[in-house]
Design a protein around this motif. Structure first.
Motif, PDB file in Angstrom:
ATOM      1  N   VAL A  67       1.077  -1.409  -0.008  1.00  0.00           N
ATOM      2  CA  VAL A  67      -0.039   0.062  -0.085  1.00  0.00           C
ATOM      3  C   VAL A  67       0.912   1.169  -0.103  1.00  0.00           C
ATOM      4  CG1 VAL A  67      -1.758   1.224   1.387  1.00  0.00           C
ATOM      5  CG2 VAL A  67      -1.951  -1.222   1.161  1.00  0.00           C
ATOM      6  N   PHE A  68       0.319   2.134  -0.830  1.00  0.00           N
ATOM      7  CA  PHE A  68       1.201   3.671  -0.944  1.00  0.00           C
ATOM      8  C   PHE A  68       0.285   4.762  -0.654  1.00  0.00           C
ATOM      9  CE2 PHE A  68       2.824   0.250  -3.743  1.00  0.00           C
ATOM     10  CZ  PHE A  68       4.173   0.214  -3.376  1.00  0.00           C
ATOM     11  N   THR A  69       0.681   5.582   0.039  1.00  0.00           N
ATOM     12  CA  THR A  69      -0.053   6.754   0.297  1.00  0.00           C
ATOM     13  C   THR A  69       0.147   7.812  -0.627  1.00  0.00           C
ATOM     14  OG1 THR A  69       0.190   6.265   2.556  1.00  0.00           O
ATOM     15  CG2 THR A  69      -0.495   8.575   2.282  1.00  0.00           C
ATOM     16  N   ILE A  70      -0.969   8.252  -1.043  1.00  0.00           N
ATOM     17  CA  ILE A  70      -0.859   9.387  -2.220  1.00  0.00           C
ATOM     18  C   ILE A  70      -0.715  10.748  -1.228  1.00  0.00           C
ATOM     19  CG2 ILE A  70      -1.915  10.496  -4.045  1.00  0.00           C
ATOM     20  CD1 ILE A  70      -3.665   8.098  -4.338  1.00  0.00           C
ATOM     21  N   ALA A  71       0.495  11.275  -1.150  1.00  0.00           N
ATOM     22  CA  ALA A  71       0.686  12.686  -0.330  1.00  0.00           C
ATOM     23  C   ALA A  71       0.595  13.778  -1.412  1.00  0.00           C
ATOM     24  CB  ALA A  71       2.397  12.675   0.191  1.00  0.00           C
ATOM     25  N   ASP A  72       1.413  14.419  -2.081  1.00  0.00           N
ATOM     26  CA  ASP A  72       1.287  15.115  -3.185  1.00  0.00           C
ATOM     27  C   ASP A  72       1.338  14.632  -4.569  1.00  0.00           C
ATOM     28  OD1 ASP A  72       0.979  17.457  -1.351  1.00  0.00           O
ATOM     29  OD2 ASP A  72       3.012  17.641  -1.279  1.00  0.00           O
ATOM     30  N   GLU A  73       2.354  13.700  -4.741  1.00  0.00           N
ATOM     31  CA  GLU A  73       2.594  13.054  -5.901  1.00  0.00           C
ATOM     32  C   GLU A  73       3.245  11.597  -5.774  1.00  0.00           C
ATOM     33  OE1 GLU A  73       3.906  15.474  -9.453  1.00  0.00           O
ATOM     34  OE2 GLU A  73       5.431  14.118  -9.518  1.00  0.00           O
ATOM     35  N   LEU A  74       2.797  10.700  -6.409  1.00  0.00           N
ATOM     36  CA  LEU A  74       3.489   9.385  -6.514  1.00  0.00           C
ATOM     37  C   LEU A  74       3.847   9.284  -8.179  1.00  0.00           C
ATOM     38  CD1 LEU A  74       1.365   7.102  -4.705  1.00  0.00           C
ATOM     39  CD2 LEU A  74       3.356   7.859  -3.966  1.00  0.00           C
ATOM     40  N   THR A  75       5.096   8.917  -8.399  1.00  0.00           N
ATOM     41  CA  THR A  75       5.381   8.590  -9.753  1.00  0.00           C
ATOM     42  C   THR A  75       5.613   7.145  -9.722  1.00  0.00           C
ATOM     43  OG1 THR A  75       7.817   8.886  -9.310  1.00  0.00           O
ATOM     44  CG2 THR A  75       6.643  10.567 -10.514  1.00  0.00           C
ATOM     45  N   ILE A  76       4.988   6.129 -10.663  1.00  0.00           N
ATOM     46  CA  ILE A  76       5.111   4.673 -10.835  1.00  0.00           C
ATOM     47  C   ILE A  76       5.767   4.283 -11.929  1.00  0.00           C
ATOM     48  CG2 ILE A  76       3.659   2.829 -10.943  1.00  0.00           C
ATOM     49  CD1 ILE A  76       1.243   4.506  -9.665  1.00  0.00           C
ATOM     50  N   GLY A  77       6.704   3.418 -11.862  1.00  0.00           N
ATOM     51  CA  GLY A  77       7.473   3.129 -12.980  1.00  0.00           C
ATOM     52  C   GLY A  77       8.364   2.086 -12.639  1.00  0.00           C
ATOM     53  N   ARG A  78       9.347   1.786 -13.332  1.00  0.00           N
ATOM     54  CA  ARG A  78      10.482   0.933 -13.213  1.00  0.00           C
ATOM     55  C   ARG A  78      11.645   1.277 -12.516  1.00  0.00           C
ATOM     56  NH1 ARG A  78      12.126  -2.486 -18.002  1.00  0.00           N
ATOM     57  NH2 ARG A  78      11.656  -0.646 -18.898  1.00  0.00           N
ATOM     58  N   ALA A  79      12.005   2.618 -12.926  1.00  0.00           N
ATOM     59  CA  ALA A  79      13.142   3.456 -12.458  1.00  0.00           C
ATOM     60  C   ALA A  79      13.143   3.564 -11.011  1.00  0.00           C
ATOM     61  CB  ALA A  79      13.010   4.823 -12.988  1.00  0.00           C
ATOM     62  N   GLY A  81      14.091   5.616  -9.200  1.00  0.00           N
ATOM     63  CA  GLY A  81      13.709   7.179  -8.649  1.00  0.00           C
ATOM     64  C   GLY A  81      12.380   7.141  -8.626  1.00  0.00           C
ATOM     65  N   CYS A  82      11.415   6.316  -9.125  1.00  0.00           N
ATOM     66  CA  CYS A  82      10.033   6.413  -8.738  1.00  0.00           C
ATOM     67  C   CYS A  82       9.552   6.199  -7.016  1.00  0.00           C
ATOM     68  CB  CYS A  82       9.488   5.342  -9.602  1.00  0.00           C
ATOM     69  SG  CYS A  82       9.343   5.507 -11.378  1.00  0.00           S
ATOM     70  N   GLU A  83       8.747   6.792  -6.772  1.00  0.00           N
ATOM     71  CA  GLU A  83       7.928   6.582  -5.493  1.00  0.00           C
ATOM     72  C   GLU A  83       7.625   5.134  -5.427  1.00  0.00           C
ATOM     73  OE1 GLU A  83       7.136   9.424  -6.759  1.00  0.00           O
ATOM     74  OE2 GLU A  83       8.318  10.742  -5.576  1.00  0.00           O
ATOM     75  N   VAL A  84       6.811   4.697  -6.271  1.00  0.00           N
ATOM     76  CA  VAL A  84       6.175   3.249  -6.509  1.00  0.00           C
ATOM     77  C   VAL A  84       7.249   2.600  -7.674  1.00  0.00           C
ATOM     78  CG1 VAL A  84       4.360   1.859  -7.059  1.00  0.00           C
ATOM     79  CG2 VAL A  84       4.152   4.139  -5.769  1.00  0.00           C
ATOM     80  N   THR A  85       8.266   1.833  -7.192  1.00  0.00           N
ATOM     81  CA  THR A  85       8.804   1.062  -8.164  1.00  0.00           C
ATOM     82  C   THR A  85       8.083  -0.432  -8.456  1.00  0.00           C
ATOM     83  OG1 THR A  85      10.787   2.119  -7.371  1.00  0.00           O
ATOM     84  CG2 THR A  85      11.153   0.278  -8.834  1.00  0.00           C
ATOM     85  N   ILE A  86       7.901  -0.777  -9.675  1.00  0.00           N
ATOM     86  CA  ILE A  86       7.194  -2.088 -10.075  1.00  0.00           C
ATOM     87  C   ILE A  86       8.167  -2.741 -10.779  1.00  0.00           C
ATOM     88  CG2 ILE A  86       4.868  -1.411  -9.421  1.00  0.00           C
ATOM     89  CD1 ILE A  86       4.510  -0.863 -12.469  1.00  0.00           C
TER      90      ILE A  86
END
Length: 146
Positions: A67-79, A81-86
């Motif tokens: 579970v990820f909290t949406i504060a101001d912004e979440l970036t999602i990707g493989r990098a 540097g993303c907040e959500v790394t998949i």
């Protein structure tokens, strides 16, 4: 064949070649042009007064429960540097972002190769998300929670 007919066929072939090149140039241009300024779709009213605040992974099985909290912004990707790394081969390095604006939560595709889907509809511009919506990035599926 008469010279007039040959000339006419030559001109038609030339016109087809030009149309082909114009179509190729248009296809290349649509792939490489910079993204437009984001527009927010305002026609859909939120289901509740409180904007959703979390994203939970519901698929694949190896990531269920995160579970990820949406504060101001979440970036999602493989990098990294993303907040959500998949770990998903169908996801781009910087695939999508989920962000807050005017007491709403929106999702935006960041020019990914395989697109971002919200409730099985392709996300073409920043789109409002609500509690219970399903966000799909590659084979990874998120549910928007309270």
């Amino acid at each position: 064949m008469s010279p007039a007919l040959i000339r006419l066929l030559t001109l038609c072939l030339l016109a087809l070649i030009y149309l082909f090149f114009i179509r190729v140039l248009y296809a290349v241009w649509t792939e490489v042009r910079p993204p437009r300024a984001p527009r927010v779709r305002r026609g859909r009213a939120p289901r509740s007064s409180a904007a959703p605040g979390r994203l939970g992974i519901v698929a694949p099985e190896s990531a269920v429960g995160q579970v990820f909290t949406i504060a101001d912004e979440l970036t999602i990707g493989r990098a990294a540097g993303c907040e959500v790394t998949i770990d998903d081969g169908y996801a781009s390095q910087m695939h999508a972002r989920v962000f807050r604006r005017d007491d709403q939560v929106l999702v935006e595709d960041l020019g990914s190769t395989n697109s971002t889907y919200l409730n099985r509809e392709k996300v073409n511009r920043p789109t409002v998300v609500n509690r219970g919506d399903v966000l799909q990035i590659g084979a990874t599926v998120f549910e928007v929670m309270a």
